[in-house]
Scaffold this motif. Structure first.
Motif, mmCIF file in Angstrom:
data_model
loop_
_atom_site.group_PDB
_atom_site.id
_atom_site.type_symbol
_atom_site.label_atom_id
_atom_site.label_comp_id
_atom_site.label_asym_id
_atom_site.label_seq_id
_atom_site.Cartn_x
_atom_site.Cartn_y
_atom_site.Cartn_z
ATOM 1 N N UNK A 1 -9.750 -26.723 -10.634
ATOM 2 C CA UNK A 1 -10.554 -26.676 -9.511
ATOM 3 C C UNK A 1 -10.047 -26.798 -8.122
ATOM 4 N N UNK A 2 -8.871 -27.579 -8.098
ATOM 5 C CA UNK A 2 -8.558 -28.074 -6.751
ATOM 6 C C UNK A 2 -7.016 -27.177 -6.597
ATOM 7 N N UNK A 3 -7.010 -26.035 -7.227
ATOM 8 C CA UNK A 3 -5.778 -25.523 -7.132
ATOM 9 C C UNK A 3 -6.155 -23.856 -6.441
ATOM 10 N N UNK A 4 -5.459 -23.761 -5.409
ATOM 11 C CA UNK A 4 -5.760 -22.040 -4.944
ATOM 12 C C UNK A 4 -4.380 -21.284 -5.131
ATOM 13 N N UNK A 5 -4.397 -20.147 -5.440
ATOM 14 C CA UNK A 5 -3.183 -19.389 -5.768
ATOM 15 C C UNK A 5 -2.935 -18.367 -4.457
ATOM 16 N N UNK A 6 -1.482 -18.315 -4.360
ATOM 17 C CA UNK A 6 -1.232 -17.169 -3.348
ATOM 18 C C UNK A 6 -0.063 -16.499 -4.213
ATOM 19 N N UNK A 7 -0.283 -15.139 -4.509
ATOM 20 C CA UNK A 7 0.772 -14.567 -5.250
ATOM 21 C C UNK A 7 1.711 -13.568 -4.245
ATOM 22 N N UNK A 8 2.979 -13.606 -4.370
ATOM 23 C CA UNK A 8 3.841 -12.891 -3.656
ATOM 24 C C UNK A 8 4.752 -12.110 -4.504
ATOM 25 N N UNK A 9 4.786 -10.580 -4.346
ATOM 26 C CA UNK A 9 5.870 -10.035 -4.969
ATOM 27 C C UNK A 9 5.632 -8.509 -4.449
ATOM 28 N N UNK A 10 6.549 -7.641 -4.933
ATOM 29 C CA UNK A 10 6.468 -6.193 -4.892
ATOM 30 C C UNK A 10 5.235 -5.762 -5.397
ATOM 31 N N UNK A 11 4.382 -4.815 -4.814
ATOM 32 C CA UNK A 11 3.530 -4.015 -5.298
ATOM 33 C C UNK A 11 3.738 -3.613 -7.022
ATOM 34 N N UNK A 12 2.949 -3.667 -7.737
ATOM 35 C CA UNK A 12 3.106 -3.115 -9.125
ATOM 36 C C UNK A 12 3.662 -1.626 -9.201
ATOM 37 N N UNK A 13 4.913 -1.230 -9.705
ATOM 38 C CA UNK A 13 5.285 -0.177 -9.976
ATOM 39 C C UNK A 13 6.117 0.452 -8.614
ATOM 40 N N UNK A 14 6.148 -0.409 -7.513
ATOM 41 C CA UNK A 14 6.947 -0.086 -6.494
ATOM 42 C C UNK A 14 8.229 0.166 -6.666
ATOM 43 N N UNK A 15 8.841 0.908 -5.687
ATOM 44 C CA UNK A 15 10.129 1.156 -5.836
ATOM 45 C C UNK A 15 11.015 -0.343 -5.245
ATOM 46 N N UNK B 1 12.933 -0.953 -3.004
ATOM 47 C CA UNK B 1 13.220 -1.025 -1.610
ATOM 48 C C UNK B 1 12.035 -1.610 -0.889
ATOM 49 N N UNK B 2 10.891 -1.597 -1.595
ATOM 50 C CA UNK B 2 9.635 -1.971 -0.850
ATOM 51 C C UNK B 2 9.596 -3.444 -0.660
ATOM 52 N N UNK B 3 8.960 -3.699 0.591
ATOM 53 C CA UNK B 3 8.994 -5.347 0.968
ATOM 54 C C UNK B 3 8.020 -5.988 0.316
ATOM 55 N N UNK B 4 8.146 -7.016 -0.159
ATOM 56 C CA UNK B 4 7.038 -7.620 -1.095
ATOM 57 C C UNK B 4 5.749 -8.152 -0.430
ATOM 58 N N UNK B 5 4.634 -7.937 -1.040
ATOM 59 C CA UNK B 5 3.031 -8.267 -0.255
ATOM 60 C C UNK B 5 2.723 -9.543 -0.700
ATOM 61 N N UNK B 6 1.901 -10.028 -0.110
ATOM 62 C CA UNK B 6 1.124 -11.196 -0.312
ATOM 63 C C UNK B 6 -0.288 -10.789 -0.873
ATOM 64 N N UNK B 7 -0.683 -11.450 -2.064
ATOM 65 C CA UNK B 7 -2.003 -11.298 -2.652
ATOM 66 C C UNK B 7 -2.810 -12.567 -2.528
ATOM 67 N N UNK B 8 -4.046 -12.424 -1.797
ATOM 68 C CA UNK B 8 -5.146 -13.592 -1.980
ATOM 69 C C UNK B 8 -6.072 -12.951 -2.412
ATOM 70 N N UNK B 9 -6.842 -13.887 -3.510
ATOM 71 C CA UNK B 9 -7.989 -13.423 -4.331
ATOM 72 C C UNK B 9 -7.535 -12.066 -4.888
ATOM 73 N N UNK B 10 -8.336 -10.866 -4.565
ATOM 74 C CA UNK B 10 -8.206 -9.662 -5.051
ATOM 75 C C UNK B 10 -7.334 -8.564 -4.201
ATOM 76 N N UNK B 11 -6.976 -9.088 -3.177
ATOM 77 C CA UNK B 11 -6.569 -8.016 -2.368
ATOM 78 C C UNK B 11 -5.223 -8.370 -1.606
ATOM 79 N N UNK B 12 -4.470 -7.370 -1.160
ATOM 80 C CA UNK B 12 -3.274 -7.567 -0.276
ATOM 81 C C UNK B 12 -3.751 -8.190 0.970
ATOM 82 N N UNK B 13 -2.732 -9.048 1.575
ATOM 83 C CA UNK B 13 -3.273 -9.600 2.798
ATOM 84 C C UNK B 13 -2.198 -9.905 3.749
ATOM 85 N N UNK B 14 -2.184 -10.307 4.872
ATOM 86 C CA UNK B 14 -1.032 -10.502 5.610
ATOM 87 C C UNK B 14 -0.988 -11.974 5.670
#
Lengths: 154, 209
Positions: free
Chosen positions: A61-75, A77-90
């Motif tokens: 309950x005390x943990x929040x997550x930040x996911x970082x990585x390339x978009x699934x199935x992207x090439x 060369x694509x830059x990694x993206x940040x995902x917060x909850x269910x959406x990509x974010x800046x």
């Protein structure tokens, strides 16, 4: 005449399957109890690196997550993206995300909040450092670099 | 009056239903355990304060965009497997800068009794630590995260091994740090005797991303 008669065929009784449902139910309950439904759909590549010096995070309950990585199935060369909850974010959205998560935690535990950084191992440090700076600005100082546990790193 | 016999429900399909549910939960289950390397980030500083750090107390670990690891005072690149022992020896006050021997090892400072009231009784009176040492970790924007975490892992391991060795030597009934039962002693080892002193500077941008 021998005591043990040979040659006489013995019928093998069929194994009773009456207890099968009970066994299956037992397994079922086990999985029902231990199951944790994934709250978020991870939309980025997320192969965690390996490490040996690992600490387990106790209270989910005390943990929040930040996911970082390339978009699934992207090439590649694509830059990694940040995902917060269910959406990509800046990077700029991290602060409000963290503040929002902290607000959900009861007052006594606010300082114990940990941000678990689930970062794909192919990511470069540039984006990771930016995220870390934003976390410092948001005063979320406790972080955990999520990793798989191994006994030895090759 | 005709009494209808209530027919028994056939329970034969019960197992099938249970199996179906079982398979559903088996598939959806994620035995996700949250594990990772814990770190505390430093707070944002309002204004830059330059703290003078003596050369001998500072070990610079640099990972460049080619993922080569370099340590100050050693002119070749370091393999990840060597880093743990280098860090360990540095924390314990040995001189690890083989190519720059003039600098010397980190300063040994006697431990103050007031800071470690609980552990003090196990220690010799002349116990010294490298209280002022700092490991400065630097990386490039192009450094791979995997390499960075490996380095973090090795540095964590170095501190863990030092604490374990310390407990084996001085603390009775504990062969490793994890076996120390007294919470006060644990706290003192973690915060006063061998605290993790890894400082990170913001990464430099060396062209190639």
């Amino acid at each position: 005449m021998s005591k043990f008669r040979k040659g006489e065929k013995k019928e093998v009784g069929a194994i009773s399957t009456a207890s099968l449902p009970d066994i299956v139910f037992m397994l079922l309950f086990f999985f029902m109890v231990t199951t944790v439904m994934r709250e978020v759909d991870v939309q980025v590549e997320n192969t965690l690196p390996e490490a040996t010096e690992i600490t387990k995070l106790e209270d989910k309950a005390l943990v929040s997550y930040i996911y970082i990585g390339r978009r699934r199935g992207a090439s590649e060369n694509e830059l990694p993206k940040i995902q917060l909850n269910d959406a990509f974010a800046s990077v700029e959205q991290i602060k409000s995300y963290v503040t929002g998560k902290v607000a959900l935690i009861p007052e006594v535990d606010k300082k114990k909040m940990t941000v678990s950084l689930k970062i794909d191992k192919s990511t470069k440090m540039g984006i990771v450092s930016e995220v870390k700076i934003k976390l410092r600005e948001a005063k979320a100082f406790k972080i955990s670099y999520a990793a798989f546990e191994t006994s030895e790193i090759e | 009056m005709a009494r209808r016999q209530v027919q028994e429900i056939n329970a034969g399909s019960m197992a099938d239903i249970a199996f179906l549910l079982l398979i559903f939960f088996l598939v959806t289950t994620t035995m996700e355990s949250d594990k990772g390397i814990l770190r505390i980030l430093p707070p944002m500083e309002e204004k830059k304060t330059d703290v003078e750090i003596n050369q001998q107390n500072l070990l610079k670990v640099n990972i460049n965009y080619k993922n080569d690891i370099r340590v100050s005072g050693i002119s070749r690149t370091i393999d990840i497997t060597e880093l743990r022992s280098i860090a360990k020896r540095f924390i314990l006050g040995e001189n690890v800068r083989v190519d720059d021997p003039a600098i010397g090892g980190a300063d040994m400072v006697p431990l103050e009794q007031a800071k470690v009231p609980y552990t003090w009784r196990y220690l010799p009176a002349d116990f010294t630590i490298t209280a002022d040492h700092i490991i400065q970790l630097k990386n490039d924007r192009g450094t791979s995260y995997e390499k960075y975490l490996q380095v973090q892992n090795e540095l964590t391991a170095a501190y863990r091994e030092i604490r374990d060795d310390f407990c084996l030597k001085y603390i009775p009934d504990a062969d490793t740090y994890d076996e120390v039962m007294d919470l006060n002693v644990r706290d003192e080892i973690e915060k006063e005797i061998y605290p993790r002193k890894i400082s990170e500077s913001d990464p430099v941008n060396n062209a190639q991303q």
